[in-house]
Design an enzyme around this catalytic site. Sequence first.
Site, PDB file in Angstrom:
ATOM      1  N   TRP A   1      -1.614   7.719  11.846  1.00  0.00           N
ATOM      2  CA  TRP A   1       0.034   8.091  11.978  1.00  0.00           C
ATOM      3  C   TRP A   1       0.387   9.208  12.562  1.00  0.00           C
ATOM      4  O   TRP A   1       0.029   8.996  13.773  1.00  0.00           O
ATOM      5  CB  TRP A   1       0.109   7.998  10.488  1.00  0.00           C
ATOM      6  CG  TRP A   1      -0.447   6.781   9.621  1.00  0.00           C
ATOM      7  CD1 TRP A   1      -1.529   6.826   8.777  1.00  0.00           C
ATOM      8  CD2 TRP A   1      -0.093   5.430   9.690  1.00  0.00           C
ATOM      9  NE1 TRP A   1      -1.534   5.591   8.205  1.00  0.00           N
ATOM     10  CE2 TRP A   1      -0.855   4.749   8.718  1.00  0.00           C
ATOM     11  CE3 TRP A   1       0.674   4.818  10.447  1.00  0.00           C
ATOM     12  CZ2 TRP A   1      -0.813   3.312   8.816  1.00  0.00           C
ATOM     13  CZ3 TRP A   1       0.784   3.160  10.298  1.00  0.00           C
ATOM     14  CH2 TRP A   1       0.037   2.616   9.539  1.00  0.00           C
TER      15      TRP A   1
ATOM     16  N   GLU B   1      -8.749   3.575  -2.038  1.00  0.00           N
ATOM     17  CA  GLU B   1      -9.058   4.560  -0.866  1.00  0.00           C
ATOM     18  C   GLU B   1      -9.535   5.944  -1.295  1.00  0.00           C
ATOM     19  O   GLU B   1      -8.862   6.501  -2.121  1.00  0.00           O
ATOM     20  CB  GLU B   1      -7.647   4.743   0.118  1.00  0.00           C
ATOM     21  CG  GLU B   1      -7.169   3.683   0.975  1.00  0.00           C
ATOM     22  CD  GLU B   1      -5.978   4.202   1.623  1.00  0.00           C
ATOM     23  OE1 GLU B   1      -5.803   5.402   2.049  1.00  0.00           O
ATOM     24  OE2 GLU B   1      -5.162   3.399   2.026  1.00  0.00           O
TER      25      GLU B   1
ATOM     26  N   ASN C   1       0.759  -1.355   0.021  1.00  0.00           N
ATOM     27  CA  ASN C   1       0.080  -0.046  -0.074  1.00  0.00           C
ATOM     28  C   ASN C   1       1.010   1.023   0.020  1.00  0.00           C
ATOM     29  O   ASN C   1       1.810   1.411   0.873  1.00  0.00           O
ATOM     30  CB  ASN C   1      -0.791  -0.032   1.104  1.00  0.00           C
ATOM     31  CG  ASN C   1      -1.799   1.384   1.106  1.00  0.00           C
ATOM     32  OD1 ASN C   1      -2.484   1.297   0.575  1.00  0.00           O
ATOM     33  ND2 ASN C   1      -1.388   2.385   2.138  1.00  0.00           N
ATOM     34  N   GLU C   2       0.820   2.116  -1.040  1.00  0.00           N
ATOM     35  CA  GLU C   2       1.477   3.346  -1.154  1.00  0.00           C
ATOM     36  C   GLU C   2       2.799   3.077  -1.078  1.00  0.00           C
ATOM     37  O   GLU C   2       3.323   3.677   0.258  1.00  0.00           O
ATOM     38  CB  GLU C   2       0.767   4.432  -0.141  1.00  0.00           C
ATOM     39  CG  GLU C   2      -0.830   4.764  -0.312  1.00  0.00           C
ATOM     40  CD  GLU C   2      -1.494   5.802   0.586  1.00  0.00           C
ATOM     41  OE1 GLU C   2      -2.441   5.979   0.212  1.00  0.00           O
ATOM     42  OE2 GLU C   2      -0.733   5.975   1.408  1.00  0.00           O
TER      43      GLU C   2
END
Length: 460
Positions: free
Chosen positions: A421, A367, A182-183
């Site tokens: 985060w 997303e 992911n990313e």
Amino acid sequence: MDLTPPPTLAELVSPPAGSAMRRRDFIFGAGTSSYQIEGAARADSRLESIWDRFCATPGKVLRGETGAVACDHYHRWREDLDILARLGVDAYRFSIAWPRVMDEAGRPNHRGIDFYKRLLGGLAERGIRAFVTLYHWDLPQHLQDRDGWLNRGTAWRFADYADLMSRALAGHGDVAAWTTHNEPWCSAYLGYGDGHHAPGLKSPRWAAQAMHHLLLGHGLALPALRANAPRAQHGIVANVAPGYADSDTAADRDAAHLFETFQNRWVLDPLLKGEYPADLWRYWKGCEPAMQPGDMDIIQRPIDYLGLNFYSRALLRSAGPDTMAWVRRPDVERTTMDWEVYPQGMQDLLEALDREYVRLPPLYITENGMSSHDAISRGEVDDVQRQAYIKRHFAACSRAMENGVDVRGYFIWSLLDNFEWAFGYERRFGLVHVDFDTQKRTLKRSALAYADFLRERAAG
């Protein structure tokens, strides 16, 4: 007198009438990631991750908050799967915590693996397809102690991990799609380039090298994933954003081009063209990664789908030759992440990628969502801005599909308010409100509207 009837609950978020998103084979879902929701940071022999270490470092995370408890999903997964069933989604996108399923020697941790077996079984019982991400940023700390993604060997350790999990989870509920990373842009740049994310290192040269090893790990993992899960789709997820010039000068147009090279092509060109974009090294002079013969052949192995995470756009002006500067307009709608709400950017980007890449595979919006200051009032959360955000982005995706872009599904980020985060628990992205003191879940009005739309589609 206005005699127009008020919108139904479903109409608060639903795609336009006639949209290809309303087809029964179009997949609607919601997403989460392991470190952001699971908690149970020391349960069942889970190892330390780079995010555990980063959170324990003073000054790195807002208010010193951590993911040690988060949404306590590790213990409350049944309740959360029941919420997914209540929403009526087709699929659930979640990630596996690498530190939870392997020990330092690379041997399986069966107690951690059993959690994901239970999760897959619970999804199967509820008729919900699983989209499983192997890496959503929580690298085991013992690998970071050996330089993490700067170490070429980490790409091989990732391939071993992908092999283990795709074998271990076979037969425990059907995985519809495996995602390697992911990313990787966030892992490479935010983790190794500007230090905003774990492991907190700061060097463009390190970011470029970390990206190469992330993409190499992706390519190395694909053969094992295909062998162990031949009926699943296999792909990767990139975070993308369109760049717009602040003025119609050549210098500002070049700044927008440099941004899209840095944000989008840095990841997509190696995957889909087998090369890094030359203009990236105009922006980062002398930062080309160390490579070995055959690396790009591994990285560009075919994928079944590409996931795209879209949130906003960037407005750019030139700050001199081969440089760019972000422009912040004060008179536009923003989220609590300070990101501009610009749905047209989704259509523009999807259509631009469709034109640029001959090898572009089918797409999923993996997303899309927004953070807001959501509070419970009289037992409800009426997140008006999120409702409008979803509806406008559904419409933008619909327009791109009308113009020929092959989008197969759409996952709202995120299912739950969670650990955001470096921003801790301040920024709320969830369809579901979480009281982090009591762990009580409350479906926001956007979630109720999403559920109504999905019921209407199923009935139609």
